[in-house]
Design a protein around this motif. Structure first.
Motif, PDB file in Angstrom:
ATOM      1  N   SER A 192       0.839  -1.200   0.000  1.00  0.00           N
ATOM      2  CA  SER A 192       0.000   0.000   0.000  1.00  0.00           C
ATOM      3  C   SER A 192       0.871   1.245   0.000  1.00  0.00           C
ATOM      4  CB  SER A 192      -0.901   0.001   1.239  1.00  0.00           C
ATOM      5  OG  SER A 192      -1.783  -1.074   1.211  1.00  0.00           O
ATOM      6  N   HIS A 193       0.214   2.369   0.091  1.00  0.00           N
ATOM      7  CA  HIS A 193       0.923   3.644   0.112  1.00  0.00           C
ATOM      8  C   HIS A 193       1.934   3.641   1.256  1.00  0.00           C
ATOM      9  CE1 HIS A 193       1.592   7.969   0.236  1.00  0.00           C
ATOM     10  NE2 HIS A 193       1.099   7.983  -1.005  1.00  0.00           N
ATOM     11  N   GLU A 194       3.120   4.181   0.995  1.00  0.00           N
ATOM     12  CA  GLU A 194       4.197   4.156   1.980  1.00  0.00           C
ATOM     13  C   GLU A 194       3.841   4.910   3.256  1.00  0.00           C
ATOM     14  OE1 GLU A 194       4.829   5.311  -1.217  1.00  0.00           O
ATOM     15  OE2 GLU A 194       5.686   3.457  -2.014  1.00  0.00           O
ATOM     16  N   ALA A 195       3.014   5.937   3.143  1.00  0.00           N
ATOM     17  CA  ALA A 195       2.625   6.706   4.324  1.00  0.00           C
ATOM     18  C   ALA A 195       1.809   5.855   5.289  1.00  0.00           C
ATOM     19  CB  ALA A 195       1.837   7.942   3.915  1.00  0.00           C
ATOM     20  N   PHE A 196       0.947   4.994   4.774  1.00  0.00           N
ATOM     21  CA  PHE A 196       0.165   4.107   5.629  1.00  0.00           C
ATOM     22  C   PHE A 196       1.092   3.184   6.412  1.00  0.00           C
ATOM     23  CE2 PHE A 196      -3.619   3.984   2.420  1.00  0.00           C
ATOM     24  CZ  PHE A 196      -3.829   5.338   2.632  1.00  0.00           C
ATOM     25  N   LEU A 197       2.019   2.592   5.709  1.00  0.00           N
ATOM     26  CA  LEU A 197       2.955   1.654   6.323  1.00  0.00           C
ATOM     27  C   LEU A 197       3.867   2.362   7.316  1.00  0.00           C
ATOM     28  CD1 LEU A 197       3.881  -1.279   6.307  1.00  0.00           C
ATOM     29  CD2 LEU A 197       5.459  -0.692   4.475  1.00  0.00           C
ATOM     30  N   ALA A 198       4.363   3.523   6.958  1.00  0.00           N
ATOM     31  CA  ALA A 198       5.262   4.262   7.846  1.00  0.00           C
ATOM     32  C   ALA A 198       4.564   4.656   9.143  1.00  0.00           C
ATOM     33  CB  ALA A 198       5.792   5.507   7.144  1.00  0.00           C
ATOM     34  N   LEU A 199       3.315   5.075   9.053  1.00  0.00           N
ATOM     35  CA  LEU A 199       2.598   5.501  10.250  1.00  0.00           C
ATOM     36  C   LEU A 199       2.401   4.352  11.233  1.00  0.00           C
ATOM     37  CD1 LEU A 199       1.081   7.818  11.721  1.00  0.00           C
ATOM     38  CD2 LEU A 199      -0.979   6.847  10.736  1.00  0.00           C
ATOM     39  N   VAL A 200       1.992   3.200  10.752  1.00  0.00           N
ATOM     40  CA  VAL A 200       1.745   2.102  11.687  1.00  0.00           C
ATOM     41  C   VAL A 200       3.055   1.541  12.241  1.00  0.00           C
ATOM     42  CG1 VAL A 200      -0.540   1.495  10.852  1.00  0.00           C
ATOM     43  CG2 VAL A 200       1.447   0.435   9.809  1.00  0.00           C
ATOM     44  N   ILE A 201       4.137   1.601  11.463  1.00  0.00           N
ATOM     45  CA  ILE A 201       5.432   1.172  11.994  1.00  0.00           C
ATOM     46  C   ILE A 201       5.910   2.132  13.076  1.00  0.00           C
ATOM     47  CG2 ILE A 201       7.887   0.918  11.431  1.00  0.00           C
ATOM     48  CD1 ILE A 201       7.019  -0.284   8.759  1.00  0.00           C
ATOM     49  N   ILE A 202       5.767   3.423  12.839  1.00  0.00           N
ATOM     50  CA  ILE A 202       6.150   4.411  13.852  1.00  0.00           C
ATOM     51  C   ILE A 202       5.294   4.250  15.107  1.00  0.00           C
ATOM     52  CG2 ILE A 202       6.106   6.889  14.372  1.00  0.00           C
ATOM     53  CD1 ILE A 202       7.047   7.351  11.488  1.00  0.00           C
ATOM     54  N   GLU A 203       4.001   4.014  14.941  1.00  0.00           N
ATOM     55  CA  GLU A 203       3.116   3.797  16.088  1.00  0.00           C
ATOM     56  C   GLU A 203       3.564   2.571  16.885  1.00  0.00           C
ATOM     57  OE1 GLU A 203       0.264   4.044  18.914  1.00  0.00           O
ATOM     58  OE2 GLU A 203       0.757   5.573  17.432  1.00  0.00           O
ATOM     59  N   PHE A 204       3.926   1.500  16.189  1.00  0.00           N
ATOM     60  CA  PHE A 204       4.392   0.290  16.864  1.00  0.00           C
ATOM     61  C   PHE A 204       5.667   0.563  17.655  1.00  0.00           C
ATOM     62  CE2 PHE A 204       7.057  -3.487  17.011  1.00  0.00           C
ATOM     63  CZ  PHE A 204       6.213  -4.377  17.643  1.00  0.00           C
ATOM     64  N   VAL A 205       6.634   1.242  17.039  1.00  0.00           N
ATOM     65  CA  VAL A 205       7.922   1.493  17.690  1.00  0.00           C
ATOM     66  C   VAL A 205       7.764   2.411  18.900  1.00  0.00           C
ATOM     67  CG1 VAL A 205      10.192   2.568  17.368  1.00  0.00           C
ATOM     68  CG2 VAL A 205       9.291   1.014  15.640  1.00  0.00           C
ATOM     69  N   ILE A 206       6.998   3.480  18.767  1.00  0.00           N
ATOM     70  CA  ILE A 206       6.826   4.409  19.883  1.00  0.00           C
ATOM     71  C   ILE A 206       6.072   3.741  21.026  1.00  0.00           C
ATOM     72  CG2 ILE A 206       5.689   6.553  20.593  1.00  0.00           C
ATOM     73  CD1 ILE A 206       6.454   7.713  17.882  1.00  0.00           C
ATOM     74  N   THR A 207       5.054   2.945  20.715  1.00  0.00           N
ATOM     75  CA  THR A 207       4.332   2.226  21.757  1.00  0.00           C
ATOM     76  C   THR A 207       5.241   1.223  22.446  1.00  0.00           C
ATOM     77  OG1 THR A 207       2.292   2.480  20.507  1.00  0.00           O
ATOM     78  CG2 THR A 207       2.283   0.850  22.259  1.00  0.00           C
TER      79      THR A 207
END
Length: 141
Positions: free
Chosen positions: A36-51
């Motif tokens: 999918s769009h890279e922004a979708f993937l980047a956001l959920v990866i960042i959310e996972f890492v910060i959490t």
């Protein structure tokens, strides 16, 4: 020496952090499989890492050693900002109904948005700004 706070694992906030990481991981898989769009993937990866970082902060009681920042407020702010971005990405991904994986990833983003709001509500309910440092120790669990 780092002490492990096993009570955090069994608390509501610990369970919310684990649930947020699991849903973010599932959304990452959905977006990665479909490319999918890279922004979708980047956001959920960042959310996972910060959490994950906040989870380790509270699990290892590092918030007591790193007292240069009021961690519960930073965590609540992160949850609210994350919820806003996840809501936008979730809506954008669910509007694109052509690919099933993107739709499922968008639904996971909306679920993750709700989990972020619940986590922020629990954090903000426990934060007290007008009490001394002794009362602040309870707010970290």
């Amino acid at each position: 020496m780092v002490e492990v706070n096993y009570l955090f694992l069994h608390s509501v906030r610990g369970g919310l952090k684990i649930a947020r990481m699991l849903v973010a991981f599932m959304a990452t898989i959905c977006f990665a499989v479909n490319r999918s769009h890279e922004a979708f993937l980047a956001l959920v990866i960042i959310e996972f890492v910060i959490t994950l970082l906040f989870f380790l902060l509270y699990l290892l009681n590092l918030q007591k050693k790193l007292n240069f920042l009021f961690w519960p407020l930073a965590d609540a702010f992160n949850s609210l900002v994350g919820a806003l971005f996840l809501f936008i990405v979730g809506l954008c991904a669910t509007v694109i109904k052509t690919v099933v994986e993107t739709l499922v990833g968008g639904v996971f983003c909306l679920i993750l948005c709700a989990l972020c709001i619940v986590d922020a509500a629990f954090l903000l309910r426990k934060i007290t700004f007008n009490q001394g440092a002794a009362a602040g120790d309870d707010n970290n669990n």
